[in-house]
Design an enzyme around this catalytic site. Structure first.
Site, PDB file in Angstrom:
ATOM      1  N   LYS A  76       0.851  -1.195   0.000  1.00  0.00           N
ATOM      2  CA  LYS A  76       0.000   0.000   0.000  1.00  0.00           C
ATOM      3  C   LYS A  76       0.878   1.232   0.000  1.00  0.00           C
ATOM      4  CE  LYS A  76      -3.913   1.650   2.853  1.00  0.00           C
ATOM      5  NZ  LYS A  76      -4.740   1.248   4.026  1.00  0.00           N
ATOM      6  N   SER A 152      -9.468   0.924   3.133  1.00  0.00           N
ATOM      7  CA  SER A 152      -8.686   1.815   2.297  1.00  0.00           C
ATOM      8  C   SER A 152      -7.569   1.099   1.537  1.00  0.00           C
ATOM      9  CB  SER A 152      -8.066   2.934   3.149  1.00  0.00           C
ATOM     10  OG  SER A 152      -7.185   2.392   4.119  1.00  0.00           O
ATOM     11  N   SER A 176      -9.744  -1.542   7.163  1.00  0.00           N
ATOM     12  CA  SER A 176      -9.168  -1.316   5.838  1.00  0.00           C
ATOM     13  C   SER A 176      -8.413  -2.498   5.255  1.00  0.00           C
ATOM     14  CB  SER A 176      -8.250  -0.085   5.874  1.00  0.00           C
ATOM     15  OG  SER A 176      -9.020   1.081   6.036  1.00  0.00           O
TER      16      SER A 176
END
Length: 467
Positions: A76, A152, A176
């Site tokens: 990420k 996310s 997330s």
């Protein structure tokens, strides 16, 4: 018991292929397929090929290599990767100085032999559940490109579900990792708060931030978790718990495990798909009782306030000068959080402590609790509202209905994918345990996988050459 990542490492160690060949194939997949899912925001081909060549040279010398030798992974884009800015999904940080060192977890995976291919799409500053990023574009669900990948850590889930890489790193503050794992049909781990170091990841909410991996099999998830562990003084939240090796216990079965379904808050506001998924997992694990955690809604409310306040405080200096550069979806939430009264936050922390105590009492009688990971399977990109229990509710925050109460008190969770809950769309079930009891959750996960109840489905259009 194996998975794509471990199979790759075994072939490389056996001399059946090379790390460079595996890396080149992964880079070719990304070049051909990433446009369909928009998972990668940066591809580090030169770095990856250099690491692959170095690994192949070590093998040629007869040197020992790690359990993830030559396995491609990505992180990420809030994890530091040396040489590029850590953007955290924002426009503001695209001009930030490049990171000078990799994040701790990136270094841990590379020490185990894995090879980093790049950075992955996310909700800006991790504040969202859909990865509909206005700057980098939405991450698309590999099972249906018109639908969200979740957030996310949406790019992290999309990259693995599309077969671009077999492992990825994400973060989980309010859900997330668990939300995108559910919507993309993957295994995901949110470990106990403090289990894995967050050093080198851009923060969102210090009090709630967790970090963890995604994978297509329980064995791969366990191998990644084993590799990621290690005490790191640079993260003051990391507890001095000794590392635990979960991989050897995957075949232990569920004999003796006490499993129950969470009802109450977790039994309402869910689709038929979520209800059916929990029922299938409960039947497979012999969970015949439903229990209620009375403080679930209060725990979620406390997590909401703490998230708003810490997020707002962290970004307030930049909001004062660059408000319009922020993602439109989070501007007002950050500003509102910065204005919350301190008394509210103090009360939220007290409620959080009471919620932790009440859950600890419940977990004295149970080893694993089951709950939906998301109320529904993946929804269309751009959808604003969601019908739950006959009521229209805002979609984005509602994706965290069942994850937020759990992360608010720091419990470990393995998200187990149920392949086809609604048409061809998967949905996930949370396996929730006591703090530091990740090994117990992995036992239950492995049993579900072995029984064929839970598995990561191959996304249509991405099967050929997938890892």
């Amino acid at each position: 018991m194996s998975g794509p990542a471990l199979a790759i490492a075994a072939r490389i160690r056996a001399g059946e292929t090379t790390a460079r060949a595996v890396t080149e194939a992964a880079l070719a997949r990304i070049a051909a397929r990433n446009a369909a899912v928009n998972a990668f925001t940066a591809v580090l081909a030169d770095r990856a090929l250099a690491a692959a060549d170095a690994l192949d040279a070590r093998i040629a010398r007869g040197a020992a290599v790690g359990p993830l030798a030559g396995v491609p992974f990505a992180a990420k884009n809030l994890f530091d990767l040396a040489g590029i800015p850590t953007t955290a999904g924002s426009r503001i940080r695209k001009a930030a100085p490049p990171a000078t060192r990799d994040a701790f977890l990136v270094r841990q995976l590379e020490a185990a032999g894995a090879i980093c291919l790049g950075a992955l799409n996310m909700d800006e500053f991790a504040y969202g559940f859909t990865t509909e990023n206005s700057h980098d574009g939405p991450a698309r669900n590999p099972h249906d490109g018109t639908r969200i990948a979740g957030g996310s850590s949406g790019g992290s889930a999309a990259a693995v579900a599309a077969g671009l890489v077999p492992l990825s790193l994400g973060t989980d503050t309010n859900g997330s990792i668990r939300v995108p794992a559910s919507l993309c049909g993957l295994w995901g781990l949110k470990p106990s708060y403090g289990r894995l170091s967050r050093h080198g990841s851009f923060p969102f909410v210090y009090a709630l931030d967790h970090v963890g991996p995604f994978a297509r099999s329980v064995a791969d998830l366990a191998a990644a978790y084993d590799a990621l562990q290690g005490l790191d003084a640079a993260d003051p939240a990391q507890a001095a718990q000794p590392p635990e090796a979960v991989t050897p216990g995957l075949g232990a079965g569920t004999a003796g495990l006490r499993v129950a379904v969470l009802g109450g808050w977790f039994g309402r506001q869910q689709s038929a798909a979520a209800r059916q998924a929990v029922a299938a997992v409960a039947q497979a694990l012999g969970a015949t009782e439903t229990v209620t955690w009375d403080m679930a809604e209060a725990s979620r409310a406390a997590a909401f306030l703490i998230t708003s306040a810490e997020g707002g405080a962290l970004h307030l200096p930049t909001l004062r000068t660059q408000l319009e550069d922020y993602e439109p979806l989070i501007q007002d939430r950050l500003l509102a959080g910065a204005l919350l009264p301190a008394a509210w936050i103090n009360q939220a922390q007290r409620v959080r402590g009471l919620a932790r105590q009440s859950m600890a009492a419940l977990l004295r009688d149970w080893d694993v609790l089951l709950a939906p990971a998301t109320p529904v399977p993946a929804t269309p990109i751009g959808q604003e509202m969601l019908a739950l229990g006959g009521v229209q509710v805002p979609l984005r925050p509602s994706m965290g209905l069942f994850t937020q109460p759990i992360s608010g008190i720091g419990l470990p969770v393995v998200t187990a994918p149920v392949p086809k809950a609604e048409g061809a769309l998967p949905i996930g079930v949370q396996l929730i345990g006591r703090p530091w009891a990740e090994a117990t959750l992995f036992r239950a996960a492995a049993a579900l996988e072995a029984a064929g109840i839970c598995a990561a489905p191959v996304a249509a259009g991405f099967a050929e050459g997938a890892v």
